[in-house]
Design an enzyme around this catalytic site. Structure first.
Site, short mmCIF file in Angstrom:
data_model
loop_
_atom_site.label_atom_id
_atom_site.label_comp_id
_atom_site.label_asym_id
_atom_site.label_seq_id
_atom_site.Cartn_x
_atom_site.Cartn_y
_atom_site.Cartn_z
NE ARG A 114 -9.34 -13.49 4.93
CZ ARG A 114 -9.78 -14.42 5.78
NH1 ARG A 114 -11.01 -14.89 5.67
NH2 ARG A 114 -9.00 -14.88 6.73
CD GLU A 172 -8.66 -18.86 8.18
OE1 GLU A 172 -8.42 -17.64 8.35
OE2 GLU A 172 -7.99 -19.58 7.40
CB THR A 230 -4.22 -12.98 -3.98
OG1 THR A 230 -3.41 -12.00 -3.33
CG2 THR A 230 -5.60 -13.02 -3.34
CE1 TYR A 287 -1.99 -7.04 10.59
CE2 TYR A 287 -4.29 -7.72 10.47
CZ TYR A 287 -3.26 -6.90 10.06
OH TYR A 287 -3.50 -5.93 9.11
CD GLU A 347 -7.52 -11.44 10.13
OE1 GLU A 347 -7.31 -11.83 11.29
OE2 GLU A 347 -7.96 -12.18 9.25
CD GLU A 383 8.12 -12.95 -3.80
OE1 GLU A 383 8.70 -13.94 -3.34
OE2 GLU A 383 8.69 -12.06 -4.47
CG PHE A 427 -0.10 -11.48 1.84
CD1 PHE A 427 -0.89 -11.31 2.97
CD2 PHE A 427 1.16 -10.90 1.81
CE1 PHE A 427 -0.43 -10.55 4.04
CE2 PHE A 427 1.62 -10.14 2.87
CZ PHE A 427 0.82 -9.96 3.99
CG ASP A 479 -1.97 -1.05 1.20
OD1 ASP A 479 -1.95 -1.88 0.27
OD2 ASP A 479 -2.83 -1.06 2.10
CB SER A 515 -7.05 -4.93 9.53
OG SER A 515 -7.33 -6.20 9.01
CE LYS A 537 -2.64 -3.30 11.28
NZ LYS A 537 -2.13 -2.03 10.79
P1 NAP Z 1 2.88 -4.77 3.82
O1 NAP Z 1 3.08 -4.92 2.35
O2 NAP Z 1 3.24 -5.89 4.71
O3 NAP Z 1 3.62 -3.44 4.27
C1 NAP Z 1 3.83 -3.15 5.62
C2 NAP Z 1 5.10 -2.34 5.71
O4 NAP Z 1 5.35 -2.04 7.10
C3 NAP Z 1 6.32 -3.10 5.21
O5 NAP Z 1 7.02 -2.33 4.26
C4 NAP Z 1 7.16 -3.28 6.45
O6 NAP Z 1 8.53 -3.17 6.25
C5 NAP Z 1 6.74 -2.12 7.30
N1 NAP Z 1 7.09 -2.39 8.70
C6 NAP Z 1 6.94 -3.52 9.41
N2 NAP Z 1 7.43 -3.38 10.63
C7 NAP Z 1 7.93 -2.13 10.71
C8 NAP Z 1 8.59 -1.42 11.72
N3 NAP Z 1 8.83 -1.96 12.92
N4 NAP Z 1 8.97 -0.14 11.47
C9 NAP Z 1 8.75 0.42 10.25
N5 NAP Z 1 8.15 -0.22 9.25
C10 NAP Z 1 7.74 -1.49 9.48
O7 NAP Z 1 1.34 -4.44 4.11
P2 NAP Z 1 0.26 -3.73 3.17
O8 NAP Z 1 -0.55 -4.79 2.52
O9 NAP Z 1 0.91 -2.69 2.38
O10 NAP Z 1 -0.68 -3.07 4.26
C11 NAP Z 1 -0.45 -1.74 4.73
C12 NAP Z 1 -1.14 -1.56 6.07
O11 NAP Z 1 -2.54 -1.81 5.93
C13 NAP Z 1 -0.66 -2.51 7.16
O12 NAP Z 1 -0.74 -1.81 8.38
C14 NAP Z 1 -1.68 -3.62 7.13
O13 NAP Z 1 -1.74 -4.26 8.39
C15 NAP Z 1 -2.94 -2.85 6.81
N6 NAP Z 1 -3.98 -3.59 6.11
C16 NAP Z 1 -3.69 -4.22 4.93
C17 NAP Z 1 -4.70 -4.86 4.26
C18 NAP Z 1 -4.45 -5.58 2.96
O14 NAP Z 1 -5.30 -6.38 2.54
N7 NAP Z 1 -3.33 -5.32 2.28
C19 NAP Z 1 -6.01 -4.86 4.76
C20 NAP Z 1 -6.26 -4.17 5.95
C21 NAP Z 1 -5.25 -3.53 6.61
P3 NAP Z 1 9.40 -4.35 5.66
O15 NAP Z 1 9.17 -4.20 4.18
O16 NAP Z 1 10.75 -4.01 6.13
O17 NAP Z 1 8.85 -5.61 6.23
O1 G4F Z 2 -3.71 -13.82 2.02
P1 G4F Z 2 -3.84 -14.05 3.48
O2 G4F Z 2 -2.61 -14.38 4.22
O3 G4F Z 2 -4.56 -12.76 4.06
P2 G4F Z 2 -5.39 -12.51 5.43
O4 G4F Z 2 -5.00 -13.44 6.48
O5 G4F Z 2 -6.83 -12.45 5.08
O6 G4F Z 2 -4.87 -11.06 5.87
C1 G4F Z 2 -4.74 -10.00 4.94
O7 G4F Z 2 -5.94 -9.25 4.94
C2 G4F Z 2 -6.25 -8.59 6.18
C3 G4F Z 2 -7.57 -7.85 5.98
O8 G4F Z 2 -8.64 -8.73 6.12
C4 G4F Z 2 -5.13 -7.64 6.51
F1 G4F Z 2 -5.43 -6.94 7.63
C5 G4F Z 2 -3.83 -8.44 6.68
O9 G4F Z 2 -2.77 -7.54 6.95
C6 G4F Z 2 -3.55 -9.16 5.37
O10 G4F Z 2 -3.28 -8.19 4.38
O11 G4F Z 2 -4.89 -15.23 3.75
C7 G4F Z 2 -6.19 -15.22 3.19
C8 G4F Z 2 -6.85 -16.55 3.48
C9 G4F Z 2 -6.74 -17.00 4.93
O12 G4F Z 2 -7.99 -17.47 5.35
C10 G4F Z 2 -5.73 -18.14 4.91
O13 G4F Z 2 -5.95 -19.13 5.92
O14 G4F Z 2 -6.18 -17.56 2.72
C11 G4F Z 2 -6.00 -18.70 3.54
N1 G4F Z 2 -4.88 -19.48 3.00
C12 G4F Z 2 -4.97 -20.75 2.49
N2 G4F Z 2 -3.77 -21.17 2.10
C13 G4F Z 2 -3.61 -19.08 2.91
C14 G4F Z 2 -2.90 -20.15 2.34
N3 G4F Z 2 -3.00 -17.92 3.26
C15 G4F Z 2 -1.69 -17.81 3.02
N4 G4F Z 2 -1.07 -16.64 3.33
N5 G4F Z 2 -0.94 -18.83 2.48
C16 G4F Z 2 -1.49 -20.02 2.11
O15 G4F Z 2 -0.83 -20.93 1.61
#
Ligand code: NAP
Ligand code: G4F
Length: 354
Positions: free
Chosen positions: A224, A305, A197, A156, A135, A193, A195, A14, A133, A160
């Protein structure tokens, strides 16, 4: 007048999209980046490279969100108009293995930002976006909106939720302009990599290029609400344009199981998946060739979960005029197409192309 934004977590998915969006709007963007992310071959660096490090309005600062003094002095120096607090340990499964550091980064890190703004007397001059989130809803049945109960199911989610309440408390107690963006899953070619999707998109392309080993997945039945990160960062910005600080759900409003994601991703490359067996014995088979494409790995299941997330973003639609543009099929196509074009060294060219 040129606005200044400070993005924590700028090296994440993001952070990269938001930085590009704000630079495009003429902002001066400052980003917090951990020292180990600032060096190759870490994928955080490749995201930043994709942003063009040499952009004249982009400044990166080495640091860590858990270092309160450093965060305070950085905010004092930058004097931002807007802070986007995206830094987090964002992998839900990992948070079960590192619960204490998850709370330190995701909760105390947020507190460090809020306290810095309060201590520096910037309550009236800074607007803050807090990355909350879906979550946090955890086991609450769908659909979920801003009024739904919060029943997190992971360290997590708990971290949050505590940060969400800290943001609300600082808003009410000290008048800070801080918005919680309660975002449902949003993905992109820049998704980390591990996550699900991105893992599926990558494996599908590898199969197309000759992979023979089955892909290993955990819970196929989790549901999801997946959207595109590029659409969601605009929603973050819109929250800070609103006349009063408030909390908003952002979601696509369209939910699917992991199983469906697998089927549609393989369908995109012309492979029909049939499921055979049950539980950890279940396999995804290529209906034409009989080859095993998906195996279940018990180690990928979580201790607890979140079964079903489906967001209701009608408040953001009505109040902010926000609407996502990219649907589920388009998201899958975008991720697979971009994965196909990845150079062999693993660096991601998506943002250059975009
Ligand atoms: P992300 O790709 O994991 O990015 C998170 C970033 O935070 C990474 O660059 C990470 O740095 C940095 N970070 C971790 N620990 C840190 C620390 N101690 N000090 C400074 N930086 C640190 O996550 P994202 O998908 O972009 O999500 C952005 C935010 O939205 C997160 O807070 C996430 O929890 C929240 N969120 C995401 C989703 C989603 O679906 N993507 C949904 C809801 C909420 P490194 O690169 O060094 O690890
Ligand atoms: O892609 P995921 O790891 O995302 P998850 O756990 O939903 O969390 C993401 O979305 C949240 C918002 O709802 C954010 F706050 C959070 O920071 C993150 O961005 O898993 C999605 C689903 C889960 O139910 C998991 O159990 O996929 C299922 N899953 C099945 N096999 C897997 C796998 N997840 C991962 N990461 N790897 C697998 O092999």
């Amino acid at each position: 007048m040129t606005k200044t934004a400070f993005i924590t977590g700028i090296a994440g998915q993001d952070g990269a999209y938001l930085a590009r969006f704000l630079l495009g709007k003429g902002y001066n963007v400052h980003g917090l980046i951990r020292w180990d992310s600032a060096h190759e071959p870490y994928e955080g660096k490749s995201r930043i490279n994709a942003l063009r490090l040499d952009h004249k309005n982009l400044t990166l600062h080495l640091g860590d969100i858990t270092d309160a003094n450093a965060v305070t002095s950085l905010i004092k120096k930058i004097e931002p108009d807007e802070i986007y607090n995206l830094a987090a340990l964002s992998q839900v499964h990992v948070s079960f293995q590192t619960p204490a550091s998850t709370l330190d980064i995701n909760t105390n890190g947020t507190l460090n930002i809020l306290e810095a703004v309060r201590i520096l007397g910037m309550e009236k001059s800074v607007r803050i976006y807090q990355a909350s989130s879906s979550e946090m809803f955890g086991s609450t049945p769908p659909p979920q909106n801003e009024a739904s109960p919060m029943m997190p199911c992971s360290p997590y989610g708990v971290a949050k939720l505590a940060a969400y309440h800290l943001a609300r408390t600082y808003r009410e107690a000290y008048g800070l302009f801080v918005c919680n963006g309660i975002l449902f899953n949003h993905e992109s070619p820049l998704r980390g990599e591990d996550f699900v999707t991105r893992k599926i998109a990558r494996a599908v392309v590898e199969f197309e290029q000759g992979r023979t080993e089955p892909m290993k997945l955990g819970n196929l039945d989790a549901i999801r609400d997946w959207g595109f990160a590029g659409d969601f960062v605009e929603g973050m910005w819109l929250m800070l344009r609103h006349k009063v600080a408030d909390d908003f759900v952002l979601s696509s409003g369209d939910a699917h199981s992991v199983r469906t994601f697998v089927e549609r991703a393989f369908a995109y490359i012309g492979v029909e998946i049939e499921w055979e067996g049950e539980g950890v014995e279940e396999q995804g088979i290529d209906a034409n060739t009989g080859r095993v494409m998906v195996d279940i790995d018990e180690a990928l299941f979580r201790p607890l979960e979140v079964n079903h997330l489906l967001g209701d973003a009608s408040k953001a639609a009505k109040t902010l005029g926000w609407a996502p543009e990219t649907d589920f099929e388009a998201l899958i196509g975008m991720m697979i197409n971009e994965e196909r074009q990845l150079p062999k060294d693993g660096s991601n060219t998506w943002l250059k192309a975009g």
